[in-house]
Write a protein that holds these residues in place. Structure first.
Motif, PDB file in Angstrom:
ATOM      1  N   PHE A  56       0.818  -1.220   0.000  1.00  0.00           N
ATOM      2  CA  PHE A  56       0.000   0.000   0.000  1.00  0.00           C
ATOM      3  C   PHE A  56       0.853   1.272   0.000  1.00  0.00           C
ATOM      4  N   LEU A  57       1.987   1.162  -0.696  1.00  0.00           N
ATOM      5  CA  LEU A  57       2.849   2.337  -0.873  1.00  0.00           C
ATOM      6  C   LEU A  57       3.060   2.593  -2.366  1.00  0.00           C
ATOM      7  N   SER A  58       2.118   2.143  -3.213  1.00  0.00           N
ATOM      8  CA  SER A  58       2.242   2.433  -4.646  1.00  0.00           C
ATOM      9  C   SER A  58       1.579   3.771  -4.932  1.00  0.00           C
ATOM     10  N   ALA A  59       2.397   4.707  -5.400  1.00  0.00           N
ATOM     11  CA  ALA A  59       1.876   6.050  -5.685  1.00  0.00           C
ATOM     12  C   ALA A  59       1.123   6.029  -7.012  1.00  0.00           C
ATOM     13  N   GLY A  60       0.304   7.041  -7.228  1.00  0.00           N
ATOM     14  CA  GLY A  60      -0.423   7.137  -8.496  1.00  0.00           C
ATOM     15  C   GLY A  60      -1.686   7.958  -8.344  1.00  0.00           C
ATOM     16  N   ILE A  61      -2.729   7.540  -9.062  1.00  0.00           N
ATOM     17  CA  ILE A  61      -3.943   8.367  -9.066  1.00  0.00           C
ATOM     18  C   ILE A  61      -4.806   8.173  -7.826  1.00  0.00           C
ATOM     19  N   GLY A  62      -4.342   7.327  -6.897  1.00  0.00           N
ATOM     20  CA  GLY A  62      -5.029   7.249  -5.607  1.00  0.00           C
ATOM     21  C   GLY A  62      -6.048   6.139  -5.533  1.00  0.00           C
ATOM     22  N   TRP A  63      -6.658   6.035  -4.359  1.00  0.00           N
ATOM     23  CA  TRP A  63      -7.591   4.942  -4.116  1.00  0.00           C
ATOM     24  C   TRP A  63      -9.005   5.248  -4.598  1.00  0.00           C
ATOM     25  N   GLY A  64      -9.673   4.148  -4.999  1.00  0.00           N
ATOM     26  CA  GLY A  64     -11.090   4.211  -5.332  1.00  0.00           C
ATOM     27  C   GLY A  64     -11.762   3.023  -4.674  1.00  0.00           C
ATOM     28  N   GLY A  65     -12.929   2.645  -5.190  1.00  0.00           N
ATOM     29  CA  GLY A  65     -13.623   1.486  -4.627  1.00  0.00           C
ATOM     30  C   GLY A  65     -14.655   1.907  -3.603  1.00  0.00           C
ATOM     31  N   SER A  66     -15.433   0.924  -3.183  1.00  0.00           N
ATOM     32  CA  SER A  66     -16.588   1.240  -2.332  1.00  0.00           C
ATOM     33  C   SER A  66     -16.214   1.354  -0.859  1.00  0.00           C
ATOM     34  N   CYS A  67     -14.961   1.056  -0.497  1.00  0.00           N
ATOM     35  CA  CYS A  67     -14.672   0.932   0.936  1.00  0.00           C
ATOM     36  C   CYS A  67     -13.922   2.123   1.536  1.00  0.00           C
ATOM     37  N   PHE A  68     -12.777   2.490   0.968  1.00  0.00           N
ATOM     38  CA  PHE A  68     -11.960   3.514   1.621  1.00  0.00           C
ATOM     39  C   PHE A  68     -12.699   4.853   1.721  1.00  0.00           C
ATOM     40  N   GLY A  69     -13.370   5.245   0.629  1.00  0.00           N
ATOM     41  CA  GLY A  69     -14.098   6.514   0.651  1.00  0.00           C
ATOM     42  C   GLY A  69     -15.226   6.482   1.667  1.00  0.00           C
ATOM     43  N   LYS A  70     -16.006   5.399   1.622  1.00  0.00           N
ATOM     44  CA  LYS A  70     -17.175   5.259   2.503  1.00  0.00           C
ATOM     45  C   LYS A  70     -16.733   5.161   3.966  1.00  0.00           C
ATOM     46  N   ASP A  71     -15.718   4.349   4.224  1.00  0.00           N
ATOM     47  CA  ASP A  71     -15.347   4.092   5.617  1.00  0.00           C
ATOM     48  C   ASP A  71     -14.615   5.273   6.252  1.00  0.00           C
ATOM     49  N   THR A  72     -13.795   5.997   5.467  1.00  0.00           N
ATOM     50  CA  THR A  72     -13.157   7.186   6.059  1.00  0.00           C
ATOM     51  C   THR A  72     -14.224   8.252   6.340  1.00  0.00           C
ATOM     52  N   ALA A  73     -15.218   8.371   5.437  1.00  0.00           N
ATOM     53  CA  ALA A  73     -16.297   9.349   5.674  1.00  0.00           C
ATOM     54  C   ALA A  73     -17.088   8.951   6.922  1.00  0.00           C
ATOM     55  N   ALA A  74     -17.352   7.659   7.083  1.00  0.00           N
ATOM     56  CA  ALA A  74     -18.132   7.199   8.240  1.00  0.00           C
ATOM     57  C   ALA A  74     -17.361   7.402   9.541  1.00  0.00           C
ATOM     58  N   LEU A  75     -16.042   7.192   9.474  1.00  0.00           N
ATOM     59  CA  LEU A  75     -15.226   7.368  10.686  1.00  0.00           C
ATOM     60  C   LEU A  75     -15.249   8.841  11.120  1.00  0.00           C
ATOM     61  N   ILE A  76     -15.132   9.716  10.130  1.00  0.00           N
ATOM     62  CA  ILE A  76     -15.173  11.157  10.429  1.00  0.00           C
ATOM     63  C   ILE A  76     -16.556  11.524  10.991  1.00  0.00           C
ATOM     64  N   ALA A  77     -17.612  10.944  10.400  1.00  0.00           N
ATOM     65  CA  ALA A  77     -18.975  11.237  10.883  1.00  0.00           C
ATOM     66  C   ALA A  77     -19.163  10.740  12.316  1.00  0.00           C
ATOM     67  N   THR A  78     -18.635   9.539  12.624  1.00  0.00           N
ATOM     68  CA  THR A  78     -18.769   9.009  13.986  1.00  0.00           C
ATOM     69  C   THR A  78     -18.020   9.912  14.964  1.00  0.00           C
ATOM     70  N   ALA A  79     -16.790  10.294  14.598  1.00  0.00           N
ATOM     71  CA  ALA A  79     -16.012  11.169  15.485  1.00  0.00           C
ATOM     72  C   ALA A  79     -16.775  12.466  15.722  1.00  0.00           C
TER      73      ALA A  79
ATOM     74  N   GLU B 188     -19.895  12.910  15.884  1.00  0.00           N
ATOM     75  CA  GLU B 188     -20.970  12.717  16.875  1.00  0.00           C
ATOM     76  C   GLU B 188     -20.452  12.869  18.302  1.00  0.00           C
ATOM     77  N   TYR B 189     -19.140  12.703  18.475  1.00  0.00           N
ATOM     78  CA  TYR B 189     -18.538  12.851  19.809  1.00  0.00           C
ATOM     79  C   TYR B 189     -17.786  14.177  19.926  1.00  0.00           C
ATOM     80  N   GLY B 190     -18.027  15.085  18.959  1.00  0.00           N
ATOM     81  CA  GLY B 190     -17.372  16.397  18.979  1.00  0.00           C
ATOM     82  C   GLY B 190     -15.890  16.330  18.644  1.00  0.00           C
ATOM     83  N   LEU B 191     -15.470  15.291  17.923  1.00  0.00           N
ATOM     84  CA  LEU B 191     -14.043  15.133  17.613  1.00  0.00           C
ATOM     85  C   LEU B 191     -13.757  15.360  16.132  1.00  0.00           C
ATOM     86  N   HIS B 192     -12.549  15.868  15.832  1.00  0.00           N
ATOM     87  CA  HIS B 192     -12.072  15.954  14.450  1.00  0.00           C
ATOM     88  C   HIS B 192     -11.012  14.891  14.256  1.00  0.00           C
ATOM     89  N   LEU B 193     -10.915  14.363  13.051  1.00  0.00           N
ATOM     90  CA  LEU B 193      -9.852  13.403  12.738  1.00  0.00           C
ATOM     91  C   LEU B 193      -9.015  14.009  11.609  1.00  0.00           C
TER      92      LEU B 193
END
Ligand code: UGA
Length: 452
Positions: free
Chosen positions: A271-294, A296-301
């Motif tokens: 996971f150190l291959s540089a280029g046009i970056g990540w896609g797919g249904s998981c990384f975008g969705k899960d990072t957004a969800a993690l930020i949303a959960t944080a 809810e507790y008044g936290l920034h990530l």
């Protein structure tokens, strides 16, 4: 053991087929009748290497149904593996999960059942699913009380290598507050944990494979492990892409920098291959969800937020590079090699190719494209974009002012580059994945550039 799996997407189907292959008796349930029909006939609705062969081997142990009354009573383990697509706020849509939990609660019998969350669900969902099951159980018509425990068993498989990742995982994580649930899941996974099954010839056991570690945690920790793992992988990629930007300015080679830091066992090479970056249904969705959960507790990530920003910037850099080479984009013809979000899948969810094609179309470019597997799906789902689909990479090259390698399918590594160069109006290749051989392409008369 008797197992039921709700949802026959990537995770549900792979899990069902693997458990059936290991000798468990598995009922795979989906509310989409056409999917159930296709699966019963041995037709697989997704492209996943070797899934068809393993499904055939597991067939005697598999049952496909759309009926909860058929799948749930008597099952010792019920996996919920339904989709949790993102909502506009970044928080996942839990409608399918709650529906599945209610139906499971209504149909469990009085024998002890472990209900396992395998969908990627927000932290705290284990408790919520438990309350849904209990409520549903109270409204049963036969008056019996179900005996159950909820566990979280996050999935770490990658599309394209889903079976390998399921049979030879780095670890199995089980979150459960009740010891009985852990015992049942330990028995279920024992052939994988101890690696005692006979490996299929087409999925040989890696020479380095050893007993698989089992990590037993509480529910919330297991749920957080899933999000933290995906966020870490996403930020590892964004980190190398950020360093890539600097590497380009100082004249360093980012592929060598990646190798150099990855050899440090504390960092690791993947996971150190540089280029046009990540896609797919998981990384975008899960990072957004993690930020949303944080949130809810008044936290920034801030680190996770930055990883997302860097990833978006990588797509813009494709357009910048093309502008740098071609000066004017309006009226040009640009070819994309690869449409799927990564090789060995036909999945187009959050595929970089779609975003890049749209940016180019918006600038008046005629976009041509090819993908060895995802092309038909692209036509069905994104045909209206106006991308001209071709039957081969060479056909894409015809009359192009630039070619962009978007997905590093093996087929593209060994193209007849002399022929490609002859067909192009302007022999320029932008390698978005650091996957092509610079010398070979240069010898063939192509100008070669990478992202970073
Ligand atoms: C990812 C995780 O790797 C799995 O562990 C997890 O189970 C899964 O999400 C999930 O949550 O369901 P997946 O999205 O199938 O798996 O694919 P990856 O192999 O992780 O690739 C994701 C994206 O990152 C692809 O677009 C790939 O091209 C890109 N990538 C990967 C890079 O840009 N650079 C790399 O070095 C590696």
């Amino acid at each position: 053991m008797r197992v039921a799996i709700i949802g026959t997407g990537y995770v549900g189907l792979t899990t069902g087929v693997c458990l059936g292959f290991l000798g468990h008796s598995v009922s795979c349930l989906d509310t989409d009748e056409s999917k159930v029909k296709a699966l019963r006939a041995g037709r697989i609705p997704i492209f996943e290497p070797n899934l068809e062969e393993l499904l055939e081997e597991a067939t005697p142990n598999l049952n496909f149904t759309g009926n909860y009354a058929e799948a749930i009573p008597g099952a010792e383990v019920v996996f919920i593996a339904v989709g949790t697509p993102p909502t506009p706020s970044g928080a996942p849509n839990l409608e399918y999960l709650s529906q599945a939990a209610r139906c499971v609660g209504q149909h469990m019998n009085s024998e002890f059942t472990v209900v396992v969350n395998k969908s990627t669900v927000p932290i705290g969902s284990g408790n919520w699913v438990e309350s849904l099951l209990r409520d549903a159980g109270e409204h049963r018509t036969d008056g019996s009380t179900p005996d159950f425990a909820v566990a979280s068993n996050p999935e770490f498989l990658r599309e394209g290598t889903a079976l390998h990742d399921s049979l030879y995982p780095d670890r199995i994580v089980i979150g459960a507050d009740e010891p009985r649930a852990l015992e049942v899941l330990y028995t279920l996974y024992r052939p994988i944990l101890d690696q005692t099954f006979t490996a299929p010839t087409y999925l040989p056991r890696p020479e380095t494979a050893m007993a698989v570690p089992l990590l037993s945690t509480d529910l919330a920790s297991a749920e957080l492990i899933k999000y933290a793992a995906n966020a870490f992988l996403a930020l590892k990629i964004s980190f190398i892409n950020e360093i890539g930007l600097l590497a380009e300015r100082v004249g360093a080679n980012i592929a060598e920098v990646g190798r150099g830091i990855g050899l440090d066992s504390r960092i690791g090479p993947r996971f150190l291959s540089a280029g046009i970056g990540w896609g797919g249904s998981c990384f975008g969705k899960d990072t957004a969800a993690l930020i949303a959960t944080a949130g809810e507790y008044g936290l920034h990530l801030p680190i996770v937020e930055a990883a997302r920003k860097v990833n978006t910037r990588q797509r813009d850099r494709v357009v910048e590079k093309l502008l740098q080479e071609l000066k004017i984009l309006k009226g040009r013809t640009i070819g994309l090699l690869g449409l799927a979000f990564k090789p060995n899948t036909d999945d187009l969810r959050e595929a970089p190719a779609i975003e890049i094609a749209q940016k180019l179309i918006d600038r008046g470019v005629r976009v041509k494209a090819h993908d060895p597997i995802a092309q038909d799906r692209f036509d069905r789902e994104h045909g209206a974009m106006g991308v001209h689909l071709c039957n081969s990479a060479c056909e894409v090259a015809e009359g192009c002012d630039a070619l962009v390698l978007v997905t590093e399918w093996n087929d593209y590594r060994d193209l007849e580059w002399e022929l490609v160069a002859k067909k192009m109006r302007n022999p320029f290749v932008l390698d978005g994945r650091h996957a092509l051989d610079r010398e070979k392409l240069t010898r063939a008369g192509l100008r070669y550039m990478t992202i970073s």
